[in-house]
Each structure stands twice: as structure tokens, then as C-alpha cells.
Design a protein around this motif. Structure first.
Motif, PDB file in Angstrom:
ATOM      1  N   THR A 147    -133.284  49.556   8.608  1.00 46.61           N
ATOM      2  CA  THR A 147    -133.115  48.539   7.815  1.00 46.61           C
ATOM      3  C   THR A 147    -131.740  47.700   7.922  1.00 46.61           C
ATOM      4  O   THR A 147    -130.851  48.425   8.201  1.00 46.61           O
ATOM      5  N   LEU A 148    -131.939  46.521   7.711  1.00 43.09           N
ATOM      6  CA  LEU A 148    -130.718  45.612   7.684  1.00 43.09           C
ATOM      7  C   LEU A 148    -130.478  44.904   6.348  1.00 43.09           C
ATOM      8  O   LEU A 148    -131.485  44.697   5.886  1.00 43.09           O
ATOM      9  N   ILE A 149    -129.405  45.225   5.734  1.00 44.19           N
ATOM     10  CA  ILE A 149    -128.965  44.853   4.507  1.00 44.19           C
ATOM     11  C   ILE A 149    -127.826  43.695   4.784  1.00 44.19           C
ATOM     12  O   ILE A 149    -126.934  43.669   5.294  1.00 44.19           O
ATOM     13  N   LEU A 150    -128.199  42.611   4.138  1.00 48.25           N
ATOM     14  CA  LEU A 150    -127.630  41.075   4.072  1.00 48.25           C
ATOM     15  C   LEU A 150    -126.925  41.132   2.679  1.00 48.25           C
ATOM     16  O   LEU A 150    -127.765  41.387   1.733  1.00 48.25           O
ATOM     17  N   ASP A 151    -125.583  40.711   2.630  1.00 46.30           N
ATOM     18  CA  ASP A 151    -125.047  40.759   1.244  1.00 46.30           C
ATOM     19  C   ASP A 151    -124.286  39.446   1.054  1.00 46.30           C
ATOM     20  O   ASP A 151    -123.149  39.241   1.577  1.00 46.30           O
ATOM     21  N   VAL A 152    -124.868  38.453   0.282  1.00 42.66           N
ATOM     22  CA  VAL A 152    -124.018  37.218   0.286  1.00 42.66           C
ATOM     23  C   VAL A 152    -123.981  36.769  -1.449  1.00 42.66           C
ATOM     24  O   VAL A 152    -124.858  37.304  -2.095  1.00 42.66           O
ATOM     25  N   PHE A 153    -123.082  35.655  -1.674  1.00 40.48           N
ATOM     26  CA  PHE A 153    -123.397  35.450  -3.146  1.00 40.48           C
ATOM     27  C   PHE A 153    -124.445  34.381  -3.448  1.00 40.48           C
ATOM     28  O   PHE A 153    -124.649  33.710  -2.325  1.00 40.48           O
ATOM     29  N   ASN A 154    -125.124  34.374  -4.530  1.00 42.68           N
ATOM     30  CA  ASN A 154    -125.958  33.312  -4.985  1.00 42.68           C
ATOM     31  C   ASN A 154    -125.223  32.094  -5.425  1.00 42.68           C
ATOM     32  O   ASN A 154    -124.374  32.033  -6.317  1.00 42.68           O
ATOM     33  N   PRO A 155    -125.581  30.993  -4.683  1.00 37.44           N
ATOM     34  CA  PRO A 155    -124.835  29.711  -4.928  1.00 37.44           C
ATOM     35  C   PRO A 155    -124.798  29.395  -6.669  1.00 37.44           C
ATOM     36  O   PRO A 155    -125.753  29.154  -7.091  1.00 37.44           O
ATOM     37  N   ASP A 156    -123.576  29.085  -7.083  1.00 40.44           N
ATOM     38  CA  ASP A 156    -123.634  28.713  -8.511  1.00 40.44           C
ATOM     39  C   ASP A 156    -123.298  27.271  -8.466  1.00 40.44           C
ATOM     40  O   ASP A 156    -122.148  26.768  -8.269  1.00 40.44           O
ATOM     41  N   ARG A 217    -120.067  29.612   3.967  1.00 41.69           N
ATOM     42  CA  ARG A 217    -121.067  29.074   4.328  1.00 41.69           C
ATOM     43  C   ARG A 217    -121.980  29.480   3.150  1.00 41.69           C
ATOM     44  O   ARG A 217    -122.421  30.755   2.713  1.00 41.69           O
ATOM     45  N   CYS A 218    -122.835  28.511   2.355  1.00 37.15           N
ATOM     46  CA  CYS A 218    -123.833  29.103   1.154  1.00 37.15           C
ATOM     47  C   CYS A 218    -125.121  28.831   1.613  1.00 37.15           C
ATOM     48  O   CYS A 218    -125.685  28.189   2.594  1.00 37.15           O
ATOM     49  N   PHE A 219    -125.676  30.028   1.215  1.00 40.94           N
ATOM     50  CA  PHE A 219    -127.024  30.314   1.687  1.00 40.94           C
ATOM     51  C   PHE A 219    -128.006  30.265   0.432  1.00 40.94           C
ATOM     52  O   PHE A 219    -127.740  30.973  -0.612  1.00 40.94           O
ATOM     53  N   VAL A 236    -137.978  42.962   2.432  1.00 46.96           N
ATOM     54  CA  VAL A 236    -138.736  44.015   1.449  1.00 46.96           C
ATOM     55  C   VAL A 236    -138.504  44.007   0.217  1.00 46.96           C
ATOM     56  O   VAL A 236    -139.183  44.893  -0.743  1.00 46.96           O
ATOM     57  N   GLN A 237    -137.007  43.751   0.049  1.00 45.12           N
ATOM     58  CA  GLN A 237    -136.502  43.977  -1.377  1.00 45.12           C
ATOM     59  C   GLN A 237    -135.494  42.955  -1.495  1.00 45.12           C
ATOM     60  O   GLN A 237    -134.715  42.797  -0.388  1.00 45.12           O
ATOM     61  N   ARG A 238    -135.216  42.646  -2.787  1.00 48.66           N
ATOM     62  CA  ARG A 238    -134.191  41.566  -2.887  1.00 48.66           C
ATOM     63  C   ARG A 238    -133.581  41.909  -4.148  1.00 48.66           C
ATOM     64  O   ARG A 238    -134.417  41.934  -5.279  1.00 48.66           O
ATOM     65  N   LEU A 239    -132.128  42.225  -4.262  1.00 51.21           N
ATOM     66  CA  LEU A 239    -131.610  42.523  -5.360  1.00 51.21           C
ATOM     67  C   LEU A 239    -130.676  41.471  -5.731  1.00 51.21           C
ATOM     68  O   LEU A 239    -130.086  40.692  -5.025  1.00 51.21           O
ATOM     69  N   GLY A 240    -130.233  41.320  -7.156  1.00 54.62           N
ATOM     70  CA  GLY A 240    -129.301  40.459  -7.508  1.00 54.62           C
ATOM     71  C   GLY A 240    -127.826  40.760  -7.914  1.00 54.62           C
ATOM     72  O   GLY A 240    -127.176  40.066  -8.165  1.00 54.62           O
ATOM     73  N   THR A 249    -132.570  33.743 -10.750  1.00 58.61           N
ATOM     74  CA  THR A 249    -131.773  32.607 -10.587  1.00 58.61           C
ATOM     75  C   THR A 249    -130.362  32.914 -11.071  1.00 58.61           C
ATOM     76  O   THR A 249    -129.476  32.301 -10.408  1.00 58.61           O
ATOM     77  N   GLN A 250    -130.177  33.429 -12.047  1.00 52.72           N
ATOM     78  CA  GLN A 250    -128.696  33.735 -12.786  1.00 52.72           C
ATOM     79  C   GLN A 250    -128.002  35.072 -11.946  1.00 52.72           C
ATOM     80  O   GLN A 250    -126.780  35.187 -11.973  1.00 52.72           O
ATOM     81  N   SER A 251    -128.733  35.565 -11.003  1.00 50.52           N
ATOM     82  CA  SER A 251    -127.923  36.809 -10.200  1.00 50.52           C
ATOM     83  C   SER A 251    -126.586  36.151  -9.484  1.00 50.52           C
ATOM     84  O   SER A 251    -126.628  35.184  -9.168  1.00 50.52           O
ATOM     85  N   PRO A 252    -125.706  37.129  -9.501  1.00 46.09           N
ATOM     86  CA  PRO A 252    -124.444  36.685  -8.943  1.00 46.09           C
ATOM     87  C   PRO A 252    -124.355  36.831  -7.359  1.00 46.09           C
ATOM     88  O   PRO A 252    -123.956  36.273  -6.523  1.00 46.09           O
ATOM     89  N   LYS A 253    -125.522  37.978  -6.870  1.00 43.42           N
ATOM     90  CA  LYS A 253    -125.492  38.277  -5.510  1.00 43.42           C
ATOM     91  C   LYS A 253    -126.879  37.944  -4.987  1.00 43.42           C
ATOM     92  O   LYS A 253    -127.763  37.773  -5.648  1.00 43.42           O
ATOM     93  N   GLN A 254    -127.057  38.149  -3.562  1.00 42.31           N
ATOM     94  CA  GLN A 254    -128.341  38.131  -2.894  1.00 42.31           C
ATOM     95  C   GLN A 254    -128.064  39.156  -1.985  1.00 42.31           C
ATOM     96  O   GLN A 254    -127.386  39.207  -1.130  1.00 42.31           O
TER      97      GLN A 254
END
Length: 261
Positions: A147-156, A217-219, A236-240, A249-254
Motif C-alpha cells: 500500500t502507498l498512502i498519500l497525505d495532502v490537504f484538501n484545498p479550501d 502544490r494544491c491537489f 482503494v480508500q480515501r479518508l478525510g 467536500t468539507q474534509s481538511p485532508k485527502q
């Protein structure tokens, strides 16, 4: 063009790495940040195999994983950060492997059950060539079924729309003497490049200690999914957030869990 990328491109230096040269100050600034560490420690425990942390810094997350008895490798491009991380692991006799490498060209004879890039580190990759090089490089050292886990912020959008001269209180930290350091910021967003630029001002008792310039960089959500799929991953999974809540949509993270296909 994206489809003309070489497997191992000639990489140019990443922007903003100078802000991480002062490893001791980095440790001070992020000493009390624990919520993300707990999340990744738990993921490492569930991995059942060796783990690679990309952009490990001074080992803030790497070292607790090693203390849990998990085989862990920390990779970073900044020597001063790795030097401090190595001194810490040696002081505790922790068997951590440290790699001074660019994440766009990872070289390891070992393959990893879990690879993760924590706390927005991937957002220092500003262009598509760099992002694709990182994802392909990670895929090459991921074990089958890993598994590769990527952790970026959700653009506000409201934050991206801030007026550049508008200064705001970003956070406060406490120095080694127990004194408060106030961190103010200004930010501006360039929609064409999707780069969010910060100027950070560190003040103690109203006096300036230092400033930092950081670019992220915003993703955007669908874009990030497409980049993963383009580079041979299924999401396979996406957490907020680090509490395990689902992405909205309101999640601080991706936080994306990716499997190679």
C-alpha cells in the motif's frame, strides 16, 4: 507531455528545501504534533512488512514506528534532517535505515509493504513531471500487495482566495525556554500553477526571529485520483482526516490508500 516522461528523469532541485535546513528548529516547531503520527504508526503496525517513510525529516514519525519493533526506512533529500534523525536513532539503538535520496528517484533493493508520505510533504512537488516521477518511483519499490498512502490537504477555496497582503495568525509554538513564538503568515494562490505560497513570520515578544517562504502544490480531489490511476495505482480508500473519517467536500485532508495494478 506526460506520456513522454522517462522512467528515471533528470531531476532538478526541489523548491523550498532551504526552509528545512535548520533541523533543530524544525524539531522545535513540530514537537507537539502527534495526531498524524498516531495514524501512521497504526498503519505501519498493520502493514506486516517493512515500511518506507518518504520525506521523513528528523524522524518525528519514523522513530516511533521503529520503537514499535517495525522494520522502517526513512528517506529524505535534506542531509541536515537525516543527520539529526540518525543521531536520534543511534542514541536509542534503533535499527532504522536512512536514505538520502530524492523521492522522484528512489533506489532500494528492498521492497516495502507500506510506503507513506505524511503531512503534505508531497505538495513540495510542484509540477506534473515531479509528481509522476515520485509515484512511479514509489511503485517500483512497493511489494506485491503493498500500500502507498498519500497525505495532502484538501484545498479550501476560502483560504485560496485570501488577499496576498492580508496577514493572519497562523499558529503559536513554544521554544526550548518555554517562551511563546507567534507565527504569522501571508499567503497568495496562483491558479495557473496551482501553487499556494506562504510567507511565515516568527516573532517572540514582538521581535522577529526569522521568516520562511514556503510553496505548496494544491491537489484537487479528482485530479489526485487521476494522477494515481495514470501511474498505475487504484485508490482503494480515501479518508478525510487522521481520525479515519471518510472524505467529503468539507474534509481538511485527502488521505489516499493506493494499490498497484
Amino acid at each position: 507531455m506526460l506520456n513522454n516522461l522517462k522512467d528515471e528523469p533528470d531531476v532538478t532541485p526541489l523548491a523550498d528545501m532551504a526552509v528545512y535546513e535548520d533541523a533543530e528548529f524544525y524539531d522545535l516547531e513540530f514537537a507537539d504534533r502527534q495526531h498524524d503520527a498516531a495514524f501512521f504508526i497504526e498503519q505501519a503496525k498493520q502493514a506486516h512488512g517493512p515500511v518506507l517513510e518518504v520525506a521523513c525529516g528528523t524522524g518525528r514519525i519514523t522513530l516511533p514506528i521503529a520503537r514499535a519493533g517495525i522494520a522502517i526506512t526513512g528517506l529524505d533529500v535534506t542531509r541536515s534532517m537525516l543527520d539529526l534523525a540518525r543521531r536520534k536513532s543511534q542514541a536509542e539503538a534503533l535499527p532504522v535505515t536512512w536514505l538520502e535520496q530524492d523521492c522522484r528517484a528512489i533506489h532500494s533493493e528492498q521492497h516495502f509493504s507500506l510506503i507513506f508520505s505524511a503531512t503534505n510533504a508531497m505538495q513540495h512537488l510542484h509540477d506534473f513531471d515531479s509528481v509522476n516521477a515520485f509515484l512511479r518511483s514509489a511503485r517500483n519499490v512497493l511489494a506485491p500487495g503493498g500500500t502507498l498512502i498519500l497525505d495532502v490537504f484538501n484545498p479550501d477555496i476560502s483560504k485560496l482566495a485570501r488577499s496576498a497582503p492580508a496577514r493572519y495568525h497562523h499558529k503559536s509554538i513554544v521554544d526550548a525556554e518555554g517562551k511563546e513564538i507567534r507565527v504569522d503568515a501571508t499567503s497568495s494562490y496562483d491558479a495557473a500553477s496551482q501553487i499556494l505560497r506562504f510567507e511565515l513570520y516568527y516573532l517572540r515578544n514582538g521581535e522577529y526571529l526569522r521568516t520562511k517562504a514556503v510553496s505548496m502544490r494544491c491537489f484537487f480531489p479528482e485530479e489526485l485520483l487521476a494522477l494515481c490511476r495514470f501511474n498505475g495505482f487504484d485508490v482503494v480508500q480515501r479518508l478525510g482526516d487522521y481520525d479515519g473519517s471518510p472524505f467529503t467536500t468539507q474534509s481538511p485532508k485527502q488521505i489516499l490508500f493506493c494499490h498497484a495494478v
